[in-house]
Structures are given as structure tokens and as C-alpha cells.
Design an enzyme around this catalytic site. Structure first.
Site, PDB file in Angstrom:
ATOM      1  N   LYS A  66      30.919  64.103  19.042  1.00 49.89           N
ATOM      2  CA  LYS A  66      30.429  64.874  20.277  1.00 49.89           C
ATOM      3  C   LYS A  66      31.870  65.482  20.430  1.00 49.89           C
ATOM      4  CE  LYS A  66      27.009  62.041  21.944  1.00 49.89           C
ATOM      5  NZ  LYS A  66      25.787  62.637  21.563  1.00 49.89           N
ATOM      6  N   HIS A 108      29.673  59.958  25.769  1.00 49.82           N
ATOM      7  CA  HIS A 108      30.018  61.631  26.299  1.00 49.82           C
ATOM      8  C   HIS A 108      31.348  61.287  27.313  1.00 49.82           C
ATOM      9  CE1 HIS A 108      26.244  63.465  25.298  1.00 49.82           C
ATOM     10  NE2 HIS A 108      25.706  62.601  25.360  1.00 49.82           N
ATOM     11  N   SER A 110      23.739  60.230  29.556  1.00 53.43           N
ATOM     12  CA  SER A 110      23.682  61.769  28.624  1.00 53.43           C
ATOM     13  C   SER A 110      22.784  62.503  29.265  1.00 53.43           C
ATOM     14  CB  SER A 110      23.361  61.446  27.381  1.00 53.43           C
ATOM     15  OG  SER A 110      22.293  60.585  27.346  1.00 53.43           O
TER      16      SER A 110
HETATM   17  N1  PMP Z   1      25.240  57.024  22.749  1.00 46.70           N
HETATM   18  C1  PMP Z   1      24.936  58.127  23.743  1.00 46.70           C
HETATM   19  C2  PMP Z   1      25.543  57.695  25.198  1.00 46.70           C
HETATM   20  C3  PMP Z   1      24.577  59.029  23.084  1.00 46.70           C
HETATM   21  O1  PMP Z   1      24.346  60.133  24.199  1.00 46.70           O
HETATM   22  C4  PMP Z   1      24.562  59.369  21.804  1.00 46.70           C
HETATM   23  C5  PMP Z   1      24.145  60.688  21.288  1.00 46.70           C
HETATM   24  N2  PMP Z   1      22.840  61.262  21.551  1.00 46.70           N
HETATM   25  C6  PMP Z   1      24.781  58.300  20.844  1.00 46.70           C
HETATM   26  C7  PMP Z   1      25.020  57.067  21.454  1.00 46.70           C
HETATM   27  C8  PMP Z   1      24.665  58.312  19.493  1.00 46.70           C
HETATM   28  O2  PMP Z   1      25.654  58.840  18.929  1.00 46.70           O
HETATM   29  P1  PMP Z   1      25.638  59.497  17.456  1.00 46.70           P
HETATM   30  O3  PMP Z   1      25.156  60.975  17.640  1.00 46.70           O
HETATM   31  O4  PMP Z   1      27.037  59.598  17.178  1.00 46.70           O
HETATM   32  O5  PMP Z   1      24.789  58.908  16.706  1.00 46.70           O
END
Ligand code: PMP
Length: 392
Positions: free
Chosen positions: A239, A208, A180
């Protein structure tokens, strides 16, 4: 009220160091442009890859769900809060990911926590990429299993750990599909090869990658043609899908197990109808409007090339996440502030989200951006970069 002076001291130290940040509220809906402090600026910080947060079909689905089913569910899934639409969404997600079954959690974060904490015991070991997302790290902290970390996307390091851990009952390799903060893709074909050689399970977090990579946005597993060879796929509905929530797609056995043992699933109220119906609609949009993903990638290529032509260091990004790495934490925040003054919203990101000395402004283009908006943003990056001495 007194009592938090010990925290206040730390905050004051952050203020002195220039690392204290206030939240930046948007005064408009999410989109390629947003309103901040009464001013319209180009949005380059959201995860709204396909612009689905405001897609007319999702809006309509949510509104109709509110009219027909109200606003809440009044219970956790396992007591009285499973609506037929929850199971409809799960069937759709399983079909989308080419797996037997899926289960929706309150967020991507709680999905990782729920899965990892449920399926591993002290006789097992989890093997994690060192740059995995915080929700994976926290999920691992909740397990009583052995814990090993391999060097970021380093397959030699992964193999070493696999060789060292042969006495455990089960080994689970866990990795982000797309990282990310850097936007690079995990070397999944090699991970699968090693997992098969050493008889390990694989869990991939495609937060992502879903809606971005693979046919119709099915994610990294599909992108590499590895359907059926990755045991657990985690995704987010927050997302590219544009709404809220997380899910795990896997075998029926794993899903049945999580229904009984996945703690966030068991102990937190289920998604409201508007969220659920909007997510169902989003999957249909992915299947029926693939041009959104084409546009996302066209914009990605244009913007990344533009940043590189200006002379910025964009790391090893292979996806719409493009970091502009400046190194120093305070500089990353100054850069972000200047960009905002020039009409571009791109957040500075520093330690502990990224390693010390690797602070950056992280950009994410979306399918909604026009070329003109992206060019305007590039002009702002060029000007801010020169004024701050990041560019010569
Ligand atoms: N896994 C990854 C790789 C992420 O980038 C994120 C979001 N920041 C999440 C999980 C968490 O997802 P959510 O925003 O739906 O809690």
C-alpha cells in the site's frame, strides 16, 4: 466446457440484481490520474498513499536489481531462496518499527494467515474485533485455538471477553490499526491497557497505517507512543510502500518461530530482487522525504472537508480512507459508474466487504493528487450525488 452451471446460475442472479462487477483494467501506471477505457480519470481507489508505486528512486532500485540479480529467486526462503537483500529489508523494517526483528511474507494477507495459524494452539484463544480484515478472519479460521469476537472498537465488549477467557493458556487480541473500509483508528491505548491488565498479547495489522500514521509513517503503535507495548505488528509492502508483500515485526523469538512454522513463508517462493530492492528504497524514502506524508494529510483534510460540505455521509473516518456511504448496494455501483463517466475512478464497495445496508463508494486520496484534481473530483461527486438523489 460443461460443469460450472451451478456457479453460472449464481452469477446470473447477481447480474439480475445489479451486483455483478467486471474488473476495471488500468491502461497506464498507477497515479493520481489513470487511463481507463482510453480516458484519463482521477484515481481515488488505490492504496498508493504516497505515490511510491512510480517514485523515481523505487523504479531505479528495481531496475538495478533486475540488471544485477535477474528476475526471480527460484526457491522458498528456507531452502535456497533467501537473498542477502531479504535480510537487509527485514533489518530495515525492524528498525523502522522499533522492534527486535521482522520477517517478510508474500503479501499482507499471507502474513496474517501465517502468523495466526502458527502461534496459537487449542489451549489458546484469539480475540478479534468484529470488523477486522478478511485475512485476519481467514487466519483465525486456520487456527485450532478458541475464537472470540468483540464488538467493533468497543472496549467494554473487549473487557467482557477478556474476563470470560481467563482459563486459556494465552490470549491474543487482534485488531486492524486502521480499519480499511471506514478509515477509523483502533483505540490502541485502551487495548494496551486492557491487555496489560489481563495479561494478553496484542497483534495489530497496520496495513493502512504504515506510511500514513506515526513518525515517518511508523504506524499506529508509534502514533500513540506505544512502542514496546504491542507484541506483534503486521504491515504490508503493497500500500503506502508501493510495491508488494507483507511483514511481521516483533521479537526475535517470534520471528525465529515463524521461520520454522509460518506456512506461507515455508511453502511459497520468496520475493524477486526487484520487489525487495524497491521495498528497501521505499523505507529510505519514508525516512528522507517526510513531506510526502504531510502532503497526504493536507490532501486528506481538503478532500474530506469538501465531501462533508457537499452534504455526504462520510462515517467516522480519521485517515485518508474516506467512505461516502450511500447504503444501498445497487446505488453504490450506480454512483461509482456515474463518477467514472464524470472522470473519477472511485469504486463502489458492498456486502460482504461491508455490512448489508452500508454500501459505499470508498475514496483514498494520495500525496500525488493536486488540489485542482481533488476539486475536480469534488465537483464530480456533487454532480453525481445530485443526479442520483443521494444529495438534495
Ligand atoms: N490487512 C488489511 C487491513 C488490509 O486492508 C489488507 C489489504 N486489503 C491486507 C491486510 C492485505 O494486504 P496485501 O494486499 O499486502 O495482501
Amino acid at each position: 466446457m460443461k460443469g460450472f452451471e451451478y456457479l453460472q446460475e449464481e452469477l446470473e442472479a447477481m447480474q439480475k440484481a445489479g451486483t455483478f462487477r467486471r474488473l476495471i483494467p488500468l491502461e497506464s501506471e498507477q497515479g493520481s490520474k489513470v487511463i481507463i477505457n482510453g480516458k484519463e480519470v482521477i484515481q481515488l481507489s488505490s492504496n498508493n498513499y504516497l505515490g511510491l508505486t512510480s517514485h523515481p528512486r523505487l523504479r531505479r532500485a528495481a531496475l538495478e536489481a533486475v540488471e544485477k540479480y535477474g528476475v526471480g529467486t527460484g526457491s522458498v526462503r528456507t531452502i535456497a531462496g533467501t537473498l542477502a537483500m531479504h535480510e537487509q529489508l527485514e533489518k530495515k523494517l525492524a528498525g523502522f518499527k522499533h522492534t527486535e526483528a521482522s520477517l517478510v511474507f508474500q503479501s499482507g494477507f499471507t502474513t496474517n494467515q501465517g502468523v495466526l495459524s502458527a502461534i496459537l494452539s487449542p489451549e489458546d484463544v484469539v480475540i478479534s474485533d468484529e470488523l477486522n480484515h478478511a485475512s485476519i478472519i481467514d487466519g483465525i479460521r486456520l487456527t485450532k485455538a478458541g475464537r472470540k469476537v468483540y464488538k467493533h472498537v468497543d472496549m467494554k465488549s473487549l473487557e467482557e471477553v477478556l474476563r470470560e477467557t481467563q482459563t486459556y493458556r494465552k490470549r491474543l487480541i487482534v485488531s486492524d490499526g486502521v480499519f480499511s473500509m471506514d478509515g477509523n483508528i483502533a483505540p490502541l491505548p485502551q487495548i494496551v491497557e486492557l491487555a496489560e491488565k489481563y495479561d494478553a498479547l496484542i497483534m495489530i495489522d497496520d496495513a493502512h497505517a504504515s506510511g500514513v500514521l506515526g513518525k515517518n509513517g511508523r504506524g499506529t503503535v508509534n502514533h500513540f507512543g506505544l512502542d514496546g507495548r504491542v507484541h506483534i505488528q503486521v504491515g504490508t509492502l503493497s500500500k503506502a510502500i508501493g510495491v508488494l508483500g507483507g511483514y511481521v515485526a516483533s521479537t526475535q523469538t517470534l520471528i525465529d518461530y515463524l521461520i520454522h512454522k509460518g506456512r506461507p513463508f515455508l511453502f511459497s517462493t520468496s520475493h524477486p530482487p526487484a520487489v525487495t530492492m524497491a521495498c528497501i528504497e521505499a523505507i529510505d524514502v519514508l525516512l528522507e522525504e517526510p513531506e510526502l506524508i504531510d502532503r497526504l494529510w493536507e490532501n486528506t483534510r481538503f478532500f474530506k472537508q469538501g465531501l462533508e460540505d457537499l452534504g455526504f455521509h462520510t462515517g467516522k473516518s480519521e485517515t485518508p480512507i474516506t467512505p461516502v456511504i450511500v447504503g444501498d448496494e445497487v446505488l453504490s455501483h450506480q454512483f461509482s459508474d456515474k463518477l467514472l463517466a464524470f472522470g473519477v475512478f472511485a469504486q463502489g464497495i458492498a456486502f460482504p466487504t461491508v455490512a448489508k445496508g452500508m454500501a459505499r463508494v470508498r475514496t483514498i486520496v494520495t500525496a500525488q493528487h493536486s488540489k485542482q484534481e481533488l476539486q475536480q473530483a469534488l465537483d464530480a461527486f456533487g454532480k453525481a450525488g445530485k443526479e442520483l438523489g443521494i444529495l438534495q
